[in-house]
Design a protein around this motif. Structure first.
Motif, mmCIF file in Angstrom:
data_model
loop_
_atom_site.group_PDB
_atom_site.id
_atom_site.type_symbol
_atom_site.label_atom_id
_atom_site.label_comp_id
_atom_site.label_asym_id
_atom_site.label_seq_id
_atom_site.Cartn_x
_atom_site.Cartn_y
_atom_site.Cartn_z
ATOM 1 N N CYS A 73 -33.754 -7.716 -4.207
ATOM 2 C CA CYS A 73 -34.186 -6.313 -4.200
ATOM 3 C C CYS A 73 -33.733 -5.562 -5.452
ATOM 4 C CB CYS A 73 -33.639 -5.623 -2.953
ATOM 5 S SG CYS A 73 -34.213 -6.362 -1.412
ATOM 6 N N VAL A 122 -38.077 -8.931 6.299
ATOM 7 C CA VAL A 122 -38.209 -7.479 6.423
ATOM 8 C C VAL A 122 -37.314 -6.941 7.537
ATOM 9 C CG1 VAL A 122 -39.810 -5.669 7.183
ATOM 10 C CG2 VAL A 122 -40.496 -7.270 5.399
ATOM 11 N N LEU A 175 -33.919 -6.833 6.132
ATOM 12 C CA LEU A 175 -33.837 -5.765 5.137
ATOM 13 C C LEU A 175 -33.700 -4.398 5.806
ATOM 14 C CD1 LEU A 175 -33.923 -4.989 2.127
ATOM 15 C CD2 LEU A 175 -36.422 -4.825 2.340
ATOM 16 N N ASP A 176 -34.421 -4.190 6.899
ATOM 17 C CA ASP A 176 -34.312 -2.926 7.633
ATOM 18 C C ASP A 176 -32.877 -2.639 8.050
ATOM 19 O OD1 ASP A 176 -36.912 -2.025 7.528
ATOM 20 O OD2 ASP A 176 -37.493 -2.799 9.492
ATOM 21 N N SER A 204 -30.724 4.894 -3.677
ATOM 22 C CA SER A 204 -31.652 4.596 -2.585
ATOM 23 C C SER A 204 -31.848 5.773 -1.638
ATOM 24 C CB SER A 204 -31.151 3.393 -1.784
ATOM 25 O OG SER A 204 -29.977 3.714 -1.064
ATOM 26 N N ILE A 230 -35.874 5.102 1.225
ATOM 27 C CA ILE A 230 -35.994 3.986 2.157
ATOM 28 C C ILE A 230 -36.833 4.420 3.357
ATOM 29 C CG2 ILE A 230 -34.730 2.403 3.682
ATOM 30 C CD1 ILE A 230 -32.407 2.539 1.744
ATOM 31 N N PRO A 231 -37.908 3.711 3.659
ATOM 32 C CA PRO A 231 -38.749 4.097 4.798
ATOM 33 C C PRO A 231 -38.019 3.877 6.122
ATOM 34 C CG PRO A 231 -39.434 1.961 3.957
ATOM 35 C CD PRO A 231 -38.406 2.489 3.004
ATOM 36 N N SER A 261 -38.958 2.060 8.479
ATOM 37 C CA SER A 261 -38.977 0.609 8.639
ATOM 38 C C SER A 261 -39.964 0.010 7.650
ATOM 39 C CB SER A 261 -39.379 0.211 10.061
ATOM 40 O OG SER A 261 -39.520 -1.202 10.143
ATOM 41 N N TYR A 262 -39.523 -1.047 6.983
ATOM 42 C CA TYR A 262 -40.425 -1.760 6.070
ATOM 43 C C TYR A 262 -41.499 -2.528 6.838
ATOM 44 C CZ TYR A 262 -37.219 -0.807 2.196
ATOM 45 O OH TYR A 262 -36.458 -0.186 1.234
ATOM 46 N N ARG A 263 -41.312 -2.695 8.137
ATOM 47 C CA ARG A 263 -42.301 -3.420 8.947
ATOM 48 C C ARG A 263 -43.647 -2.694 8.961
ATOM 49 N NH1 ARG A 263 -39.692 -4.446 14.636
ATOM 50 N NH2 ARG A 263 -41.735 -5.392 14.996
ATOM 51 N N TYR A 303 -45.259 -1.808 6.597
ATOM 52 C CA TYR A 303 -46.062 -2.256 5.451
ATOM 53 C C TYR A 303 -46.507 -3.711 5.570
ATOM 54 C CZ TYR A 303 -44.214 2.070 3.591
ATOM 55 O OH TYR A 303 -43.880 3.388 3.427
#
Length: 321
Positions: free
Chosen positions: A228, A259, A262-263, A278, A282-283, A285-287, A289
């Motif tokens: 990352c 992912v 990473l979350d 950061s 940061i969203p 959840s990256y899920r 996407y």
């Protein structure tokens, strides 16, 4: 006749215990462990087919059979002696509440042995630190524990993560081996983690990357690794090699599992000032996407300058093409 008699006895025993035939037939099997994902394991737990204790034991059985015996993958420095104890704790909590404690509940994870763990040695792959136990967890380790992950083992690495080509330490005799072809390299200091995940010694893994040590091992062992942007994941508690480049990250079988990890591990840590970058980026959840059709209609560019047929091995050129 003998088999029929055994089935008859089994049926009587099941009836006495109030069990239905499907309860036995649907139980999670070692075969289902192969290439299992976080989602598939959590579904099995929710359906009563699997417990964290059973899952950890299945992985421990594979480790015993394949890491130092059989093909001698040699990926692990230390198996966590308290893994089953932690699994029992998580099972007890799930039985009482009916809820997972976090997004990685009961999921066994392979941790590269340059992440500090307060309850196990962190050797950095060197014999001089074989019994060195840090006073506290690395920030990332703290986060995965809070999410419910179970550290099942610490994995081999090139000493102090100094090689992008192989994984060999003074702790273990010999190199870590690529499970797909034990004559081949694991490619890099995180090769122990990648080999362990590829060999189904754990569901997910953590590696570190300064030059290529997440990307290389993931590529060489058919896995997904995230190297990352600097500042997305805290380096606090990870042995430094070059702080201008160092980064921890997931090594997993699928993009979705990477992912999910990473979350859990991304975000600000006051002990690592670079993670301030950061904040606000940061969203939730990256899920969100993840898109199974994300490459539909995409064009693939081939960087042929990397492969000179006149100088390269003919088999490599054929494989490249």
């Amino acid at each position: 006749m003998k088999s029929n008699k055994l089935l008859f006895i089994l049926a009587i025993a099941m009836a006495f215990l109030g069990l239905k035939p499907s309860a036995v037939a649907q139980h999670f099997s070692p075969k289902q462990l192969q290439e299992a994902t976080i989602s598939s394991l959590h579904t099995a737990m929710q359906n009563g087919k699997l417990t964290a204790v059973e899952l950890v034991q299945l992985y421990l059985d594979r480790i015993k059979e394949y890491d130092k015996d059989g093909p001698f993958i040699n990926a692990l420095i230390m198996v966590n002696p308290k893994a089953l104890t932690e699994a029992r704790r998580l099972d007890s909590l799930y039985k009482v509440t009916g809820k997972f404690i976090g997004p990685l509940h009961g999921i066994p994870i392979i941790v590269k042995d340059n992440y500090n763990t307060f309850d196990m040695p962190t050797t950095n792959g060197t014999l001089a630190m074989k019994n060195s136990i840090p006073p506290a967890d690395a920030f990332v380790i703290q986060k995965i524990r809070e999410a419910g992950a179970i550290i099942i083992a610490k994995s081999n690495l090139a000493e102090f993560a100094q090689s992008g080509n192989f994984s060999v330490s003074s702790i273990l005799p010999g190199y870590s081996r690529n499970p797909y072809d034990t004559r081949r390299t694991t490619a890099g200091s995180s090769g122990g983690t990648a080999a362990a995940v590829a060999a189904d010694f754990g569901t997910i893994g953590l590696g570190t990357d300064t030059g290529s040590s997440i990307r290389g091992p993931a590529a060489h062992q058919s896995l997904v690794g995230f190297r990352c942007t600097l500042g997305l994941i805290s380096r606090n508690g990870i042995a430094p090699l070059a702080l201008t480049n160092d980064m921890g990250g997931p090594i997993c079988r699928t993009v979705e599992d990477a992912v999910r990890v990473l979350d859990v591990i991304a975000g600000y840590d006051k002990a690592d000032s670079v993670t301030r970058l950061s904040n606000g980026k940061i969203p939730e959840s990256y899920r969100a996407y993840l898109d199974k059709n994300g490459l539909k209609g995409a064009r693939i560019g081939v960087f042929r300058q990397l492969c000179d047929p006149a100088k390269a091995d003919s088999q490599v050129v054929a494989l490249f093409n």
